[in-house]
Each structure stands twice: as structure tokens, then as C-alpha cells.
Design a protein around this motif. Structure first.
Motif, PDB file in Angstrom:
ATOM      1  N   ASN A 184     -10.302   2.327   5.455  1.00  0.00           N
ATOM      2  CA  ASN A 184      -9.675   2.186   3.971  1.00  0.00           C
ATOM      3  C   ASN A 184     -10.207   3.232   3.052  1.00  0.00           C
ATOM      4  O   ASN A 184     -10.562   3.064   1.857  1.00  0.00           O
ATOM      5  CB  ASN A 184      -9.748   0.938   3.590  1.00  0.00           C
ATOM      6  N   ALA A 261      -0.438   5.578   4.676  1.00  0.00           N
ATOM      7  CA  ALA A 261      -1.679   5.106   4.650  1.00  0.00           C
ATOM      8  C   ALA A 261      -2.164   5.115   3.249  1.00  0.00           C
ATOM      9  O   ALA A 261      -3.362   4.525   3.028  1.00  0.00           O
ATOM     10  CB  ALA A 261      -2.674   5.571   5.845  1.00  0.00           C
ATOM     11  N   ARG A 263      -3.535   5.163  -0.624  1.00  0.00           N
ATOM     12  CA  ARG A 263      -3.435   4.063  -1.201  1.00  0.00           C
ATOM     13  C   ARG A 263      -2.794   3.861  -2.609  1.00  0.00           C
ATOM     14  O   ARG A 263      -2.354   4.920  -3.044  1.00  0.00           O
ATOM     15  CB  ARG A 263      -5.188   3.716  -1.535  1.00  0.00           C
TER      16      ARG A 263
END
Length: 592
Positions: A184, A261, A263
Motif C-alpha cells: 500500500n 492500485a 490511492r
């Protein structure tokens, strides 16, 4: 931890000199010589780790090298390197060093400590962005009109070798971003969307129109036909066999994996290590111990102060309406968008230079030997680029270059061109960087050293010199200076706002629109720039305010003895240093 041979040599020389001193020997000479030798060794070893720095300085020895800085092996090398020299510094008694050497001691200590802290954060998992990353710099070099020389047959071969290593870097970048997805640690979606067209533009042919083929279109006249034929074939194979496939892999990854992916959050504090990282970035870029909250408040205070000055200009030109309406007036005023060809924009900057030349000697008695030029930003990165300065070579053979992005010439607004020239060119970055590189009294590692708070602070301070240099006679150009200063004050607010106060990208854009006259497109680029490199945007205003404070302090303390040319010499002669060291130097000058 393995010790570098340079550290062993430096300490051994000191030890030997101390053990063998006698009544008939001057035992302070050897430690000083050993210290200078240690600095020289640091510089030489660093260039091998960062060979692009050597290239930009005009040192051609490592033009064929490009270490893969995304590997764990390279990070371990850096850790060993900085730790070794930090330990080496501890072996010297500062009292035995000269004043200049003590300055170098403090600078090297800062360098080693800050770079070691940098390595604590996994930023190599986000190695590509729309503004700052290796792929963009490498594209500049590939154009054949930047720092990488293409003058000899060996130069052309060196670039092919460097490209081989760049391919490895590109594949490591993809691998690292895949790890980043797992952890992340990824870019915000808006930034990814800006990267994709940059990459896609280089993922297609034909080879002879590709950016990376450019050097093969401009062979030196002395090359033989056999050399030209051989290199043309090599560069064709490089573009078709290496570069286009690499950028195709990148484009596929960004489109099919990374974008999804990306953010939704804006600030770096959304990442697991983000708050600690942002505080580190504040210290790195301002060279102070300011907190995020202090930065945020300083920005708001400066925005309020500059707004009052802007109101005066609005009244001077007779505009009826509030300041926000005046911003829109300036953004859309046809007289401020007079250009129809990009060459006219470049010519206007050269005219600004000519206008201020007679006054420069009133403020400066030391000027650089390095030549200077204004150029349009390369097309492949122009849409996302800001105006910028690239330093010339240390020997002056390559000029310093002020790059101007002109993505849409008819929409180009010239209202801030005078302040922009003062900042990016003369006496801003070109004077400061060139004088630093040309200063043979500085140890080599400091001649190309960069601290944003000092360098960008000097450039923003230079904007305030416009009236003294015969500029800002047009109220709109003076408003452009205020706008540029406001822009840097806004940076304090929006950068700290996004990375520490929970602000979104959209909030930051809106705040900028309400407080400055830049176009929405330009503001969007700027906000995304701050998202890509947290903290960098803080350096300008913090550094400028410190230099203004030091000038005022010197003027008040010295009265009629104050000499502006000497003050500028004092500020510029040491090159880039942390602000605390600059303050100590100016105070010593005042008290002399």
C-alpha cells in the motif's frame, strides 16, 4: 560495517602525524591536509555512486555509468558510504581546522546524517512520478541537447552503455512498484494519470522520430561515413530493441495494474510511515526544525500580508472589483497573452535580460563566467513541466539553461515573466549555481552541492531585486512578482495542508485559485508537483525570508558601512549551505 579505504587512509595520516610530531615540527599542518584529502576522497567516491551529478557538472569520466539506485545492494552501498564518512569526521578535532574547513565539516556532517535518514523510508517503492523521477531526467539527456555530451564517437558509445543500465533501472522500477502495491505504498491516482501519457509517448515508433534517436540525427561534421553508419544502426537497434519495449512494458503496467492500485488519498501522511517522513522532508528542504503546524501558520500569515500588497496594485491600475475578480482579469487579459509563436516567448525573456544588464553592476561585483541561454522545454515533458534552470558545466563549456514550457503559446500569460527570469536565470539560479561551481576555493563536493532552502531561497530573494534592477515599471509585472511570492507562500499552506492537515488535492487547488492569479491548469500541475515530492515546495519561502531577514539585520547594524555588493558576496561565496550556517556567517560578517 566495512570501513572505506578512504577513511582508513585519512585516520592513518592523522595518527602518524601526531605520533611523529616533535619540537621541530609544525603538527597542525598534517591534520588539515588529511582533512582536505578526506573531503576530496568523499567527492570522488560519491561521483561513482551518483555519476549523473558528474555528467551535469561536466565531468565526463562516468558518462557510461548509471548505477541501479533501486536495488537493496545500492542502498547498502550508500549506507556504508555515509556511515563511513560520518565516522571519519569524528576523528578530527574541529579546533585544529581552519574556518573554511570547519564549514565543510558541518556541511559534510549534515549531508551524511540527512542522507542516512533518507534511507530509512521506502520511497524506492514509488520510483516514478510525473515530475521528479529518473525517467524524466534520462529523457532530457537522451535528447542530445542537455548535459550528456555527443561530441565524439566515444560519447555516442558511452550513451549506449548508459542506456543498457537504464533498461535495468526501468525494469527494477516496475518490480518495485509491484512491491509497493502489496505494501500500500503507491502514488495517488491523479499523478499516475499524468505519468501514463509521458510513458506512452516513448513506447512507439518510428525509431527515427523517437526522442532517444535524436543524437543520431545530429552527428558532428568530423565523423566519417563509416562511423555515422555504424552509430545510426546501433541507435536504431537501441530504440527498437530496448527503449520502445521498456516503455511498452511500463505503459502496460501503469494502465493495467498501477492505475487501479493508485490511492485515493492526497497526502503522504496516508502512508504507514507518512507523518514521520513528512517531518523529515521539512527538515531536509528547509534545513530548519520547523514543524508542519508552524509551516502551515507561516504560510497563512504570508498569504495575508501579500494580499494587502496586491490590493494596492489593483487600485493602482483602476480595477473595480474584489481581488479574486482581479486574478481572473489578469489570467484572461488579452494584452498579457500577446504571443503567437513560441520563439516570441523566448525573445521576451532575452529582452528582459538586456533591460536589466546596466543595473546588475550596482548590486553585484562578482558574476559568473559560465554562459547562459533560454530554451523551450522538450515536447515529451512540456505538458507537466514547470519553468526550470539546468546548470552549466563547471568549465563553462556547456551553458546554464533556463527551460520554459510553452504547451500552448496563445494561452501563455507573460504577467510574471520578469520575476520568473530573475528567479530561474539572472541573478537567481544562474548566478548562484555558476558562481558556486566556479569557486575553486570550495572543496569539490561543495561546488555542486544543493540545498533547496538556500538555492531556492536565493532565487526567490532575487525576485525582490527587480525594482533595483530597473524592472517592474509595469504594474502588471510588479503584480507578477507579488503573484510569484504569493505562489510560494501558498505552497507553505497547501503542502503542509495536504501532507499534515488532511487537505485533499481539490481543496489545495481551490485555495490556490482563491489567492493567486495563476491559471487553473497551471495550479493543478503545481499541486500535483507538491503531491509527488512532499516538502520541496517549502524551501523557497523559508529560505527567502531568512535572506531578507539577514540583509535587514546587516543594514541596521552596519548603517552607512553596509555594502549591498559585499553582502551578496558573503551570501554567495560559500555556495549552498544549511540556513543556520548562513546565518552564522552573516553574523560574523556584521561583527567584524
Amino acid at each position: 560495517m566495512k570501513n572505506s579505504i578512504y577513511k582508513i587512509i585519512a585516520i592513518a595520516v592523522i595518527t602518524f602525524s601526531c605520533q611523529n610530531s616533535s619540537e621541530n615540527q609544525v603538527d597542525t599542518v598534517e591534520p588539515e591536509l588529511a582533512f582536505d584529502k578526506m573531503l576530496e576522497n568523499y567527492h570522488e567516491e560519491r561521483l561513482q555512486l551518483f555519476p549523473l551529478d558528474a555528467t551535469f557538472a561536466g565531468d565526463t569520466r562516468y558518462n557510461h555509468i548509471l548505477p541501479n539506485n533501486l536495488t537493496e545492494r545500492f542502498k547498502l552501498k550508500l549506507t556504508d558510504f555515509y556511515t563511513t564518512y560520518l565516522e571519519a569526521l569524528e576523528s578530527y578535532e574541529k579546533s585544529s581546522l581552519s574556518e573554511d574547513q570547519r564549514m565543510s565539516y558541518e556541511v559534510l556532517k549534515w549531508e551524511c546524517e540527512m542522507n542516512l535518514k533518507d534511507l530509512n523510508f521506502p520511497m524506492d517503492l514509488m520510483p516514478i512520478d510525473q515530475m521528479w523521477s529518473m525517467n524524466l531526467m534520462f529523457g532530457q539527456l537522451a535528447s542530445g541537447s542537455s548535459a550528456q555530451p555527443f561530441n565524439t564517437f566515444e560519447d555516442y558509445e558511452n550513451w549506449l552503455k548508459r542506456v543498457d543500465q537504464y533498461i535495468a533501472w526501468g525494469d527494477s522500477a516496475i518490480a518495485n512498484m509491484k512491491k509497493g502495491i502489496e505494501q500500500n505504498v503507491v502514488l495517488p491516482k491523479p499523478l499516475i494519470k499524468k505519468v501514463i501519457p509521458q510513458i506512452e509517448s516513448l513506447a512507439k515508433g518510428p525509431y527515427n522520430e523517437h526522442l532517444f534517436y535524436s543524437p543520431a540525427k545530429n552527428f558532428p561534421s568530423e565523423f566519417s561515413e563509416d562511423q555515422k553508419t555504424a552509430l545510426s544502426e546501433s541507435y536504431k537497434n537501441m530504440v527498437e530493441g530496448q527503449i520502445i519495449p521498456l516503455y511498452s512494458r511500463m505503459a502496460e503496467f501503469f494502465n493495467n495494474q498501477y492505475l487501479e492500485a493508485g490511492r485515493e488519498t492526497t497526502g503522504i501522511d496516508a502512508l504507514p510511515f507518512g507523518k514521520e517522513y513528512y517531518q523529515h522532508q521539512i527538515k531536509k528542504y528547509t534545513t530548519t526544525d520547523m514543524t508542519a503546524d508552524e509551516v502551515f501558520q507561516l504560510g497563512k500569515d504570508e498569504v495575508a500580508r501579500i494580499s494587502k500588497e496586491m490590493e494596492k496594485v489593483k487600485e493602482q491600475v483602476g480595477f473595480k472589483g474584489d481581488l479574486k475578480s482581479f486574478f481572473n482579469h489578469v489570467r484572461t487579459k488579452p494584452e498579457l497573452m500577446p504571443f503567437t509563436e513560441p520563439e516570441e516567448v523566448i525573445a521576451n525573456f532575452n529582452a528582459i535580460h538586456e533591460k536589466m544588464k546596466p543595473q546588475l553592476s550596482q548590486l553585484f561585483d562578482k558574476t559568473p563566467k559560465t554562459p547562459f541561454q533560454v530554451k523551450r522545454t522538450e515536447a515529451f515533458r512540456e505538458a507537466s513541466a514547470s519553468a526550470e534552470y539546468n546548470q552549466g558545466s563547471k568549465d563553462g563549456s556547456r551553458p546554464g539553461t533556463f527551460y520554459v514550457p510553452i504547451p500552448d503559446v496563445e494561452a501563455y500569460n507573460m504577467y510574471s515573466d520578469e520575476s520568473l527570469f530573475l528567479h530561474e536565470a539572472i541573478p537567481g539560479h544562474h548566478y548562484q549555481i555558476s558562481l558556486q561551481q566556479e569557486n575553486e576555493n570550495l572543496p569539490e563536493f561543495r561546488r555542486t552541492l544543493w540545498y533547496s532552502a538556500y538555492g531556492e531561497g536565493w532565487a526567490l530573494y532575487s525576485e525582490s531585486l527587480g525594482k533595483e534592477l530597473g524592472l517592474y515599471t509595469d504594474p502588471y509585472q510588479y503584480f507578477g512578482m507579488l503573484g510569484a511570492e504569493m505562489h510560494r507562500a501558498i505552497r507553505l499552506v497547501v503542502d503542509a495542508g495536504m501532507h499534515s492537515q488532511g487537505w485533499t488535492r481539490e481543496q489545495a487547488i481551490q485555495y490556490s485559485l482563491e489567492n493567486e492569479a495563476e491559471s487553473e491548469e497551471s495550479i493543478e500541475r503545481e499541486i500535483e508537483r507538491y503531491m509527488a515530492n512532499p516538502g520541496q515546495a517549502l524551501s523557497y519561502k523559508v529560505g527567502q525570508l531568512k535572506i531578507i531577514e539577514l540583509r535587514k539585520k546587516a543594514q541596521e547594524a552596519m548603517g552607512e558601512k553596509f555594502d549591498i555588493k559585499q553582502f551578496h558576496n558573503i551570501v554567495l561565496e560559500t555556495g549552498c549551505i544549511p540556513l543556520k550556517l548562513l546565518e552564522e556567517k552573516v553574523e560574523a560578517y556584521i561583527n567584524n
